[in-house]
Design a protein around this motif. Structure first.
Motif, mmCIF file in Angstrom:
data_model
loop_
_atom_site.group_PDB
_atom_site.id
_atom_site.type_symbol
_atom_site.label_atom_id
_atom_site.label_comp_id
_atom_site.label_asym_id
_atom_site.label_seq_id
_atom_site.Cartn_x
_atom_site.Cartn_y
_atom_site.Cartn_z
ATOM 1 N N GLY A 232 10.428 17.389 -4.977
ATOM 2 C CA GLY A 232 10.360 16.307 -6.008
ATOM 3 C C GLY A 232 11.225 15.280 -5.393
ATOM 4 N N LEU A 233 12.640 15.850 -5.197
ATOM 5 C CA LEU A 233 13.699 14.991 -4.667
ATOM 6 C C LEU A 233 13.414 14.444 -3.476
ATOM 7 C CD1 LEU A 233 16.739 17.525 -5.356
ATOM 8 C CD2 LEU A 233 16.395 15.299 -6.443
ATOM 9 N N VAL A 234 12.630 14.839 -2.618
ATOM 10 C CA VAL A 234 12.240 14.280 -1.292
ATOM 11 C C VAL A 234 11.176 13.281 -1.650
ATOM 12 C CG1 VAL A 234 11.225 14.754 0.892
ATOM 13 C CG2 VAL A 234 13.020 16.397 0.179
ATOM 14 N N SER B 33 0.443 9.350 -5.565
ATOM 15 C CA SER B 33 0.280 10.766 -5.224
ATOM 16 C C SER B 33 1.535 11.516 -5.986
ATOM 17 C CB SER B 33 0.924 10.867 -3.813
ATOM 18 O OG SER B 33 -0.173 10.372 -2.927
ATOM 19 N N TYR B 34 2.567 10.694 -6.293
ATOM 20 C CA TYR B 34 3.635 11.302 -7.248
ATOM 21 C C TYR B 34 2.961 11.650 -8.550
ATOM 22 C CZ TYR B 34 8.196 11.935 -9.208
ATOM 23 O OH TYR B 34 9.299 12.456 -10.070
ATOM 24 N N LEU B 35 2.057 10.828 -8.993
ATOM 25 C CA LEU B 35 1.534 10.881 -10.286
ATOM 26 C C LEU B 35 0.649 12.139 -10.331
ATOM 27 C CD1 LEU B 35 1.021 9.833 -13.288
ATOM 28 C CD2 LEU B 35 -0.532 8.044 -12.309
ATOM 29 N N ALA B 36 -0.210 12.188 -9.258
ATOM 30 C CA ALA B 36 -0.951 13.318 -9.216
ATOM 31 C C ALA B 36 -0.392 14.333 -9.016
ATOM 32 C CB ALA B 36 -2.141 13.073 -7.802
ATOM 33 N N GLY B 37 0.625 14.774 -8.313
ATOM 34 C CA GLY B 37 1.539 15.809 -8.319
ATOM 35 C C GLY B 37 2.011 16.284 -9.632
ATOM 36 N N ASN B 38 2.899 15.195 -10.226
ATOM 37 C CA ASN B 38 3.252 15.330 -11.458
ATOM 38 C C ASN B 38 2.140 16.278 -12.386
ATOM 39 O OD1 ASN B 38 5.922 15.379 -11.110
ATOM 40 N ND2 ASN B 38 6.202 13.594 -12.594
ATOM 41 N N GLY C 250 -6.457 2.483 -9.993
ATOM 42 C CA GLY C 250 -6.842 3.556 -10.689
ATOM 43 C C GLY C 250 -6.003 4.802 -10.674
ATOM 44 N N LEU C 251 -6.211 5.495 -11.744
ATOM 45 C CA LEU C 251 -5.165 6.746 -11.755
ATOM 46 C C LEU C 251 -5.996 7.991 -11.622
ATOM 47 C CD1 LEU C 251 -3.787 5.840 -15.357
ATOM 48 C CD2 LEU C 251 -2.983 5.049 -13.181
ATOM 49 N N PRO C 252 -5.182 9.221 -10.906
ATOM 50 C CA PRO C 252 -5.558 10.349 -10.626
ATOM 51 C C PRO C 252 -6.269 11.087 -11.764
ATOM 52 C CG PRO C 252 -3.338 10.129 -10.462
ATOM 53 C CD PRO C 252 -3.700 8.784 -10.548
ATOM 54 N N PRO C 253 -7.015 11.944 -11.636
ATOM 55 C CA PRO C 253 -7.285 12.849 -12.799
ATOM 56 C C PRO C 253 -6.210 13.676 -13.351
ATOM 57 C CG PRO C 253 -8.397 13.576 -10.766
ATOM 58 C CD PRO C 253 -7.792 12.174 -10.606
ATOM 59 N N ALA C 254 -6.159 14.130 -14.324
ATOM 60 C CA ALA C 254 -5.256 14.869 -14.810
ATOM 61 C C ALA C 254 -6.009 16.550 -15.159
ATOM 62 C CB ALA C 254 -4.736 14.590 -16.057
ATOM 63 N N TYR D 282 0.640 -1.248 -0.023
ATOM 64 C CA TYR D 282 0.157 0.032 0.033
ATOM 65 C C TYR D 282 0.811 1.360 -0.105
ATOM 66 C CZ TYR D 282 -3.938 -2.926 0.722
ATOM 67 O OH TYR D 282 -4.973 -3.985 0.591
ATOM 68 N N GLY D 283 1.805 1.410 0.621
ATOM 69 C CA GLY D 283 2.837 2.234 0.784
ATOM 70 C C GLY D 283 3.568 2.596 -0.871
ATOM 71 N N GLU D 284 3.722 1.704 -1.372
ATOM 72 C CA GLU D 284 4.366 1.847 -2.872
ATOM 73 C C GLU D 284 2.914 2.558 -3.913
ATOM 74 O OE1 GLU D 284 7.424 -1.666 -3.583
ATOM 75 O OE2 GLU D 284 5.324 -2.153 -3.453
#
Length: 172
Positions: free
Chosen positions: A113-115, A23-28, A75-79, A15-17
């Motif tokens: 992003g590095l963090v 979350s990374y995908l949504a942020g990007n 499922g993927l986050p919306p863009a 679940y962490g992965e």
């Protein structure tokens, strides 16, 4: 080791992965839309090229992360929608971001992003996910150095107070 041996792509994600990648995908996706808007505000050619390169790199990361999530039934986050191109002159001066403001904001985003990449690498038990975010981390570090050099060359860097004088040692 049972289910955690063999080809990492056949291992289940924990679940962490999943949360980290989602979350990374949504942020990007948000950063892409934001940077497309900032490109419209940018007057400096070097900064505009940097932003365009950043958007392209983030779109490649988005593709890679989406591929892993889809393969695992997540499922993927919306863009947000792509931003239209506008001329700098059509943006009123008081509503326009300045190039130094844009550069400072993008530098802050790069540090975040590095963090994020480091956190996902640290919690991953699937080698393919850890390696993918290691690559993203390296790319972000290279972009960060490129932006730092640009900010120094153009006089946009506002350093924190610099420690110029070393006080004389006090002997007890």
């Amino acid at each position: 080791m049972g289910i955690l041996s063999g080809n990492p792509q056949n291992e289940p994600m924990h679940y962490g992965e999943i949360f980290g990648m989602w979350s990374y995908l949504a942020g990007n996706k948000g950063y892409v839309a934001g940077y497309e808007t900032l490109i419209n505000h940018t007057g400096d050619g070097d900064l505009k090229k940097f932003l365009e390169d950043s958007v392209q790199a983030m779109k490649q990361e988005i593709e890679q992360v989406e591929k892993v999530l889809k393969a695992n039934g997540i499922g993927l986050p919306p863009a947000p929608p792509e931003r239209p191109t506008a001329s700098l002159e059509s943006i009123p001066a008081g509503a326009r971001f300045s190039d130094p403001e844009i550069a400072a904001s993008v530098a802050k985003d790069g540090a975040a992003g590095l963090v994020a990449c480091s956190q996902i690498m640290g919690q991953s038990i699937r080698e393919d996910i850890g390696a993918m975010f290691g690559q993203f981390h390296m790319n972000k570090a290279q972009f960060g150095v490129r932006l730092l050099r640009m900010m120094k060359e153009k006089g946009w860097l506002v350093p924190p107070p610099l420690h110029m004088e070393i006080p004389e040692a006090v002997h007890a």
